[in-house]
Motif scaffolding. Sequence first.
Motif, PDB file in Angstrom:
ATOM      1  N   ALA A 329      -9.783 -39.071   5.596  1.00 33.73           N
ATOM      2  CA  ALA A 329      -9.132 -40.021   5.227  1.00 33.73           C
ATOM      3  C   ALA A 329      -9.264 -40.392   3.416  1.00 33.73           C
ATOM      4  O   ALA A 329      -8.450 -40.818   2.828  1.00 33.73           O
ATOM      5  N   ALA A 330     -10.461 -39.779   3.123  1.00 36.65           N
ATOM      6  CA  ALA A 330     -10.672 -40.109   1.508  1.00 36.65           C
ATOM      7  C   ALA A 330      -9.696 -39.044   0.805  1.00 36.65           C
ATOM      8  O   ALA A 330      -9.146 -39.456  -0.246  1.00 36.65           O
ATOM      9  N   VAL A 331      -9.629 -37.970   1.187  1.00 31.04           N
ATOM     10  CA  VAL A 331      -8.341 -36.868   0.479  1.00 31.04           C
ATOM     11  C   VAL A 331      -7.066 -37.660   0.762  1.00 31.04           C
ATOM     12  O   VAL A 331      -6.287 -37.757  -0.140  1.00 31.04           O
ATOM     13  N   ALA A 332      -6.753 -37.933   2.093  1.00 33.44           N
ATOM     14  CA  ALA A 332      -5.405 -38.566   2.083  1.00 33.44           C
ATOM     15  C   ALA A 332      -5.057 -39.804   1.070  1.00 33.44           C
ATOM     16  O   ALA A 332      -4.105 -40.035   0.539  1.00 33.44           O
ATOM     17  N   ALA A 333      -6.181 -40.591   1.042  1.00 31.26           N
ATOM     18  CA  ALA A 333      -6.007 -42.057   0.301  1.00 31.26           C
ATOM     19  C   ALA A 333      -5.680 -41.383  -1.180  1.00 31.26           C
ATOM     20  O   ALA A 333      -4.989 -42.062  -2.041  1.00 31.26           O
ATOM     21  N   ALA A 334      -6.632 -40.383  -1.836  1.00 31.57           N
ATOM     22  CA  ALA A 334      -6.627 -39.673  -3.031  1.00 31.57           C
ATOM     23  C   ALA A 334      -5.241 -39.243  -3.333  1.00 31.57           C
ATOM     24  O   ALA A 334      -4.612 -39.453  -4.041  1.00 31.57           O
ATOM     25  N   ASN A 335      -4.725 -38.378  -2.371  1.00 29.07           N
ATOM     26  CA  ASN A 335      -3.337 -37.892  -2.416  1.00 29.07           C
ATOM     27  C   ASN A 335      -2.128 -39.222  -2.587  1.00 29.07           C
ATOM     28  O   ASN A 335      -1.353 -38.888  -3.328  1.00 29.07           O
ATOM     29  N   LEU A 336      -2.358 -39.928  -1.589  1.00 25.43           N
ATOM     30  CA  LEU A 336      -1.187 -40.966  -1.841  1.00 25.43           C
ATOM     31  C   LEU A 336      -1.155 -41.752  -3.050  1.00 25.43           C
ATOM     32  O   LEU A 336      -0.212 -42.260  -3.695  1.00 25.43           O
ATOM     33  N   ILE A 338      -2.127 -40.493  -5.879  1.00 28.83           N
ATOM     34  CA  ILE A 338      -1.422 -40.017  -7.134  1.00 28.83           C
ATOM     35  C   ILE A 338      -0.077 -39.633  -6.894  1.00 28.83           C
ATOM     36  O   ILE A 338       0.636 -40.057  -7.809  1.00 28.83           O
ATOM     37  N   LEU A 339       0.450 -39.561  -5.287  1.00 30.39           N
ATOM     38  CA  LEU A 339       2.021 -39.919  -5.305  1.00 30.39           C
ATOM     39  C   LEU A 339       2.776 -41.027  -5.997  1.00 30.39           C
ATOM     40  O   LEU A 339       3.544 -41.027  -6.661  1.00 30.39           O
ATOM     41  N   ARG A 340       1.767 -42.062  -5.682  1.00 29.08           N
ATOM     42  CA  ARG A 340       2.259 -43.451  -6.213  1.00 29.08           C
ATOM     43  C   ARG A 340       2.214 -43.578  -7.620  1.00 29.08           C
ATOM     44  O   ARG A 340       3.197 -43.795  -8.308  1.00 29.08           O
ATOM     45  N   ASP A 341       0.977 -43.331  -8.252  1.00 31.18           N
ATOM     46  CA  ASP A 341       0.769 -43.431  -9.543  1.00 31.18           C
ATOM     47  C   ASP A 341       1.276 -42.680 -10.524  1.00 31.18           C
ATOM     48  O   ASP A 341       1.474 -42.899 -11.548  1.00 31.18           O
ATOM     49  N   GLU A 342       1.754 -41.453 -10.241  1.00 29.29           N
ATOM     50  CA  GLU A 342       2.331 -40.568 -10.965  1.00 29.29           C
ATOM     51  C   GLU A 342       3.922 -40.609 -10.859  1.00 29.29           C
ATOM     52  O   GLU A 342       4.748 -39.838 -11.371  1.00 29.29           O
ATOM     53  N   GLY A 343       4.264 -41.568  -9.975  1.00 31.15           N
ATOM     54  CA  GLY A 343       5.768 -41.658  -9.737  1.00 31.15           C
ATOM     55  C   GLY A 343       6.366 -40.500  -9.228  1.00 31.15           C
ATOM     56  O   GLY A 343       7.722 -40.241  -9.550  1.00 31.15           O
ATOM     57  N   ILE A 344       5.719 -39.730  -8.362  1.00 31.45           N
ATOM     58  CA  ILE A 344       6.174 -38.428  -8.085  1.00 31.45           C
ATOM     59  C   ILE A 344       7.605 -38.849  -7.016  1.00 31.45           C
ATOM     60  O   ILE A 344       8.440 -38.007  -7.289  1.00 31.45           O
ATOM     61  N   VAL A 345       7.480 -39.809  -6.230  1.00 33.40           N
ATOM     62  CA  VAL A 345       8.512 -40.038  -5.286  1.00 33.40           C
ATOM     63  C   VAL A 345       9.792 -40.538  -5.804  1.00 33.40           C
ATOM     64  O   VAL A 345      10.662 -39.937  -6.016  1.00 33.40           O
ATOM     65  N   ASP A 346       9.564 -41.343  -6.970  1.00 37.97           N
ATOM     66  CA  ASP A 346      10.843 -41.814  -7.759  1.00 37.97           C
ATOM     67  C   ASP A 346      11.333 -40.770  -8.494  1.00 37.97           C
ATOM     68  O   ASP A 346      12.518 -40.820  -8.648  1.00 37.97           O
ATOM     69  N   ARG A 347      10.515 -39.768  -9.064  1.00 32.74           N
ATOM     70  CA  ARG A 347      11.079 -38.796  -9.749  1.00 32.74           C
ATOM     71  C   ARG A 347      11.709 -37.852  -8.858  1.00 32.74           C
ATOM     72  O   ARG A 347      13.058 -37.412  -9.310  1.00 32.74           O
ATOM     73  N   VAL A 348      11.539 -37.649  -7.637  1.00 34.03           N
ATOM     74  CA  VAL A 348      12.410 -36.715  -6.755  1.00 34.03           C
ATOM     75  C   VAL A 348      13.502 -37.665  -6.437  1.00 34.03           C
ATOM     76  O   VAL A 348      14.781 -37.209  -6.266  1.00 34.03           O
TER      77      VAL A 348
END
Length: 454
Positions: A329-336, A338-348
């Motif tokens: 759970a801790a790793v999943a939260a850290a992953n999410l 990063i995906l959110r804060d680095e704008g990775i989904v929007d970039r895709v």
Amino acid sequence: MNTPRTTQAWQALDAAHHLHPFSDAHSLNQLGSRVVVRGEGVRIWDSEGQCIIDGMAGLWCVNLGYGRKELAEAAYQQMLELPFYNTFFKTTHPPVIELSALLAELTPPQFNHVFLTNSGSESNDTVIRMARHFWAAQGQPQKKTLISRINAYHGSTIGGASLGGMSYMHAQGDLPIPGIVHIEQPYWYVNGGELSPEEYGLKAARALEAKILELGAENVAAFIGEPIQGAGGVIIPPSTYWPEIQRICREHDILLISDEVICGFGRTGRWFGCEYFGFAPDLMPIAKGLSSGYQPIGGVMVGDRVAQVLMNSGDFNHGMTYSGHPVAAAVAAANLKILRDEGIVDRVRDDTGPYLQKKWQDAFADHPHLDDVRGVGFLAAFTWVKDKSRRELFANPGEIGTICRDIFFKNNLIMRAVGDSMVSAPPLVMTRTEIDEMIALAVRCVGQTMDALA
Ligand code: PLP
């Protein structure tokens, strides 16, 4: 640390003691498995020092790419703090609470609760039990059949493989289990005939309505589908399909389940595949990109309508020891984050996804034997065909696909062959330069495949 060994020693030990998933042990052992030892960004390295572009993000899951130290740090800190405690029997812990709240924030508005599991398969086993329990709790225990689709992939447990529509999986172990039936997949290229994709999308969706009427809506609990069928070959339904499926589910009062195990967490350039297609499911199995594969974790997002019933109907007698494992759970939260804060989904969505799709089109749309060059976001595929003008596939599906896949592999590019479709789903962090490199390599490999066929 692992004991240092030569590649041959690794391979011999592997062959002696390890049974691989979805593999023919005999041919695998003759060839020797490729021993993967390290990953960084969009690349992995094998024990011979070969650097390989991972066009499949592991198994469609390493959305963040390899080597993110923040995730290692999250695991390390959590292991020191609390390596395990369960969430049964009125206990909880901070990593699970944080992850659940984060998921409620990132998923569509009807989702405010999550049931955590360890994999996509367990998530789909969970939806079978949950959907049936939902109706039984409301006095309709007979409303329990789940409708899925031919060639769907929903996992490899007995429940998951039964929901799936892979005949070669059903053939082993007497599947599907009772109470699961399958309808046509929305594959216009193969099944569309003379219809336009939009007309065919409606027709394919109405196969669901016909099946519900045949079974009686009072006996049907739910419909499940991947927004885009992944393991079935990146089959992208026409735009008319999902809205019509949603209409049918609502009209006949059937739960709508969107299996987001591949499409979730940015793969389509939206956070979830249902958002790309504009429909609102009641349940959403998730896994893979949830932790970018850094830890085994999955879950089921439970829409408010279902959650309200579940929370008012006593115990739900279901759960795994590691449901809500604190480290995962801790790793999943850290992953999410990063995906959110680095704008990775929007970039895709706005940049690298459209760029990648255009590059695939430029590379192969005019090729004499490649057709149906297709994709959304960071999912893509193209198919070897005999006659483009008639949408005619080759007689032995998988023969050319396998030759081509092996040539990719030899040239240090990982893509997958599904029949004669070549499939790619790279890490979402792939840059434009890396996309150029991957596609230039794919073009060379396709050329070598043509030479091999000549
Ligand atoms: N659902 C979908 C759509 C999948 O693609 C997969 C795996 O590929 C699963 C479920 C099963 O997930 P797991 O392999 O984590 O059990």
